[in-house]
Motif scaffolding. Sequence first.
Motif, PDB file in Angstrom:
ATOM      1  N   ILE A 113      36.871  10.101  31.252  1.00  0.00           N
ATOM      2  CA  ILE A 113      37.587  11.270  31.784  1.00  0.00           C
ATOM      3  C   ILE A 113      36.977  11.660  33.121  1.00  0.00           C
ATOM      4  CG2 ILE A 113      38.334  13.633  31.364  1.00  0.00           C
ATOM      5  CD1 ILE A 113      37.675  13.143  28.382  1.00  0.00           C
ATOM      6  N   SER A 114      37.834  11.775  34.118  1.00  0.00           N
ATOM      7  CA  SER A 114      37.353  12.172  35.432  1.00  0.00           C
ATOM      8  C   SER A 114      38.055  13.440  35.889  1.00  0.00           C
ATOM      9  CB  SER A 114      37.533  11.006  36.392  1.00  0.00           C
ATOM     10  OG  SER A 114      36.900  11.305  37.598  1.00  0.00           O
ATOM     11  N   GLU A 115      38.107  13.596  37.200  1.00  0.00           N
ATOM     12  CA  GLU A 115      38.442  14.901  37.763  1.00  0.00           C
ATOM     13  C   GLU A 115      39.954  15.089  38.002  1.00  0.00           C
ATOM     14  OE1 GLU A 115      35.779  15.416  41.040  1.00  0.00           O
ATOM     15  OE2 GLU A 115      37.354  16.312  42.241  1.00  0.00           O
ATOM     16  N   ALA A 116      40.468  14.331  38.938  1.00  0.00           N
ATOM     17  CA  ALA A 116      41.868  14.513  39.356  1.00  0.00           C
ATOM     18  C   ALA A 116      42.302  13.291  40.150  1.00  0.00           C
ATOM     19  CB  ALA A 116      41.991  15.753  40.249  1.00  0.00           C
ATOM     20  N   PRO A 117      43.601  13.010  40.164  1.00  0.00           N
ATOM     21  CA  PRO A 117      44.063  11.853  40.941  1.00  0.00           C
ATOM     22  C   PRO A 117      43.818  12.057  42.437  1.00  0.00           C
ATOM     23  CG  PRO A 117      45.871  12.857  39.653  1.00  0.00           C
ATOM     24  CD  PRO A 117      44.690  13.740  39.496  1.00  0.00           C
ATOM     25  N   GLY A 118      43.621  10.934  43.136  1.00  0.00           N
ATOM     26  CA  GLY A 118      43.554  10.953  44.594  1.00  0.00           C
ATOM     27  C   GLY A 118      44.871  10.446  45.165  1.00  0.00           C
ATOM     28  N   ALA A 119      44.856  10.112  46.456  1.00  0.00           N
ATOM     29  CA  ALA A 119      46.101   9.709  47.134  1.00  0.00           C
ATOM     30  C   ALA A 119      46.692   8.437  46.528  1.00  0.00           C
ATOM     31  CB  ALA A 119      45.824   9.511  48.620  1.00  0.00           C
ATOM     32  N   ASN A 120      45.839   7.430  46.253  1.00  0.00           N
ATOM     33  CA  ASN A 120      46.363   6.162  45.703  1.00  0.00           C
ATOM     34  C   ASN A 120      46.979   6.371  44.325  1.00  0.00           C
ATOM     35  OD1 ASN A 120      45.492   4.191  47.754  1.00  0.00           O
ATOM     36  ND2 ASN A 120      43.471   4.975  47.222  1.00  0.00           N
ATOM     37  N   GLU A 121      46.290   7.183  43.536  1.00  0.00           N
ATOM     38  CA  GLU A 121      46.755   7.431  42.167  1.00  0.00           C
ATOM     39  C   GLU A 121      48.073   8.204  42.201  1.00  0.00           C
ATOM     40  OE1 GLU A 121      43.591   8.050  43.251  1.00  0.00           O
ATOM     41  OE2 GLU A 121      42.698   6.282  42.294  1.00  0.00           O
ATOM     42  N   ASP A 122      48.144   9.183  43.096  1.00  0.00           N
ATOM     43  CA  ASP A 122      49.361   9.986  43.250  1.00  0.00           C
ATOM     44  C   ASP A 122      50.539   9.083  43.640  1.00  0.00           C
ATOM     45  OD1 ASP A 122      50.829  12.523  43.640  1.00  0.00           O
ATOM     46  OD2 ASP A 122      50.772  11.973  45.762  1.00  0.00           O
ATOM     47  N   TYR A 158      27.624   9.759  36.429  1.00  0.00           N
ATOM     48  CA  TYR A 158      28.127  10.108  37.764  1.00  0.00           C
ATOM     49  C   TYR A 158      29.540   9.564  37.980  1.00  0.00           C
ATOM     50  CZ  TYR A 158      23.364  11.425  39.041  1.00  0.00           C
ATOM     51  OH  TYR A 158      22.145  12.033  39.100  1.00  0.00           O
ATOM     52  N   HIS A 159      30.271  10.229  38.858  1.00  0.00           N
ATOM     53  CA  HIS A 159      31.601   9.772  39.265  1.00  0.00           C
ATOM     54  C   HIS A 159      31.451   8.502  40.119  1.00  0.00           C
ATOM     55  CE1 HIS A 159      35.529   9.745  41.131  1.00  0.00           C
ATOM     56  NE2 HIS A 159      35.919  10.721  40.339  1.00  0.00           N
ATOM     57  N   PRO A 160      32.318   7.487  39.941  1.00  0.00           N
ATOM     58  CA  PRO A 160      32.188   6.273  40.763  1.00  0.00           C
ATOM     59  C   PRO A 160      32.190   6.560  42.261  1.00  0.00           C
ATOM     60  CG  PRO A 160      33.801   5.924  39.028  1.00  0.00           C
ATOM     61  CD  PRO A 160      33.395   7.368  38.934  1.00  0.00           C
ATOM     62  N   GLU A 204      49.064   6.048  38.493  1.00  0.00           N
ATOM     63  CA  GLU A 204      48.092   5.468  37.559  1.00  0.00           C
ATOM     64  C   GLU A 204      46.691   5.926  37.960  1.00  0.00           C
ATOM     65  OE1 GLU A 204      48.297   1.245  36.942  1.00  0.00           O
ATOM     66  OE2 GLU A 204      46.418   1.269  35.792  1.00  0.00           O
ATOM     67  N   ALA A 205      45.875   6.264  36.967  1.00  0.00           N
ATOM     68  CA  ALA A 205      44.527   6.780  37.254  1.00  0.00           C
ATOM     69  C   ALA A 205      43.620   5.659  37.769  1.00  0.00           C
ATOM     70  CB  ALA A 205      43.911   7.398  36.001  1.00  0.00           C
ATOM     71  N   PHE A 206      42.752   6.002  38.700  1.00  0.00           N
ATOM     72  CA  PHE A 206      41.699   5.121  39.204  1.00  0.00           C
ATOM     73  C   PHE A 206      42.207   3.759  39.690  1.00  0.00           C
ATOM     74  CE2 PHE A 206      38.624   8.069  37.300  1.00  0.00           C
ATOM     75  CZ  PHE A 206      37.681   8.098  38.321  1.00  0.00           C
ATOM     76  N   VAL A 207      43.062   3.804  40.695  1.00  0.00           N
ATOM     77  CA  VAL A 207      43.533   2.549  41.294  1.00  0.00           C
ATOM     78  C   VAL A 207      42.997   2.354  42.720  1.00  0.00           C
ATOM     79  CG1 VAL A 207      45.637   2.315  39.919  1.00  0.00           C
ATOM     80  CG2 VAL A 207      45.690   3.669  42.023  1.00  0.00           C
ATOM     81  N   CYS A 232      41.536   8.785  32.009  1.00  0.00           N
ATOM     82  CA  CYS A 232      42.401   9.896  32.412  1.00  0.00           C
ATOM     83  C   CYS A 232      41.588  10.954  33.157  1.00  0.00           C
ATOM     84  CB  CYS A 232      43.129  10.488  31.203  1.00  0.00           C
ATOM     85  SG  CYS A 232      42.040  11.117  29.941  1.00  0.00           S
ATOM     86  N   ASN A 233      42.257  11.991  33.564  1.00  0.00           N
ATOM     87  CA  ASN A 233      41.635  13.034  34.372  1.00  0.00           C
ATOM     88  C   ASN A 233      41.852  14.405  33.753  1.00  0.00           C
ATOM     89  OD1 ASN A 233      40.683  11.618  36.846  1.00  0.00           O
ATOM     90  ND2 ASN A 233      42.848  11.037  36.991  1.00  0.00           N
ATOM     91  N   VAL A 234      41.031  15.352  34.199  1.00  0.00           N
ATOM     92  CA  VAL A 234      41.232  16.744  33.793  1.00  0.00           C
ATOM     93  C   VAL A 234      42.571  17.240  34.355  1.00  0.00           C
ATOM     94  CG1 VAL A 234      40.367  19.099  34.060  1.00  0.00           C
ATOM     95  CG2 VAL A 234      38.758  17.214  33.656  1.00  0.00           C
TER      96      VAL A 234
HETATM   97  N1  URA Z   1      39.047  10.016  41.177  1.00  0.00           N
HETATM   98  C1  URA Z   1      39.295  10.651  40.011  1.00  0.00           C
HETATM   99  O1  URA Z   1      38.575  11.569  39.634  1.00  0.00           O
HETATM  100  N2  URA Z   1      40.351  10.238  39.303  1.00  0.00           N
HETATM  101  C2  URA Z   1      41.143   9.244  39.658  1.00  0.00           C
HETATM  102  O2  URA Z   1      42.097   8.924  38.931  1.00  0.00           O
HETATM  103  C3  URA Z   1      40.861   8.597  40.874  1.00  0.00           C
HETATM  104  C4  URA Z   1      39.795   8.994  41.614  1.00  0.00           C
END
Ligand code: URA
Length: 318
Positions: A146-155, A260-262, A159-162, A186-188
């Motif tokens: 579980i991470s934070e929120a989508p970024g531009a690529n994900e938006d 830590y977050h990637p 799809e999460a973390f692309v 997934c994200n918060v």
């Molecule tokens: N960072 C995040 O926290 N979530 C993602 O899906 C992509 C980058």
Amino acid sequence: MERARILRELALQIEGELDRGILCWPEPEWNEAVRRFLTPPAQPAAPHRPAPSSGPAAFARRRPPAAEPTGTARRRPPAAETAPRAPKKQPTFPPPPEATGRAPDWEKQLAALKREAEACTRCQLHETRTNVVFNSGTGTVPLVFISEAPGANEDAQAEAFVGRAGQLLTKIIAAIGIDRKDVYICNVLKCRPPQNRNPLPVEIETCSPYLFKQLEILKPRVICTLGLFATQLLLESKAPIGKLRGRVFRYHDTPLLPTYHPAALLRNPGLKRTVWEDVQLLRKLLDEGMAAVAKDVVAAETPARRPQVASRDLFGAQ
Ligand code: URA
């Protein structure tokens, strides 16, 4: 002459660190500069050392194969120093355990929840999103990141973390013998905050019921939170990530390990070893459950494993 010897020794020292995945330079460009220094320009055939598929070096960006030096400035070190090293022993893993306790229609439940999220207008983020980003991966392996929120690529891709952080997360997951498509990521927040700003408290409060429901349906054996926002939300903590990472907590009855977050690793590659250690523990938790840490606790009473959040941590519950 003395200068050349010092430079050569320094280069060997740095090369050893890069091989062990210790990339201690604060700027990624510096790592590139070091790699260029270590990689002489000519291209005759050279033995190819395959990149490790696990171990901290597996997270490191691949270094081009070494080539023969042509100039005088970068003389080849004596043969003994360049002899091929014995391959490092990498951990191997059995197939991960299967999920248990899920409803027979868990996939349908997730699909219905996803449809609900896709129509969501409960906070202002629906006005600026391109797509709702519900998850990535099938979740057949009962491990949830579980991470934070989508970024531009994900938006853009729904799809999460692309993006770049996602590529690194793929390697991190591979380093514990698991294919990322089999876990659940997934994200918060399910919608991208504009300009990738931090999630606002009101957005977290409005969106988190989707996450809690995802977890209820998935019944993971282990949860790994990536970075501050997911960790603080699930642990109801205000502590910094540096104090929480690497320790085992409980979310309801499920072991939860923050790391830590990637993206933090992309900014500071020196954190790769720490995360590698965290995910080795994550894999143990997946295979053995809480027994994995009970042994540590009994054996060593390690202060570093003593949790700080009383209500939901491993020891506070006892
Ligand atoms: N960072 C995040 O926290 N979530 C993602 O899906 C992509 C980058």
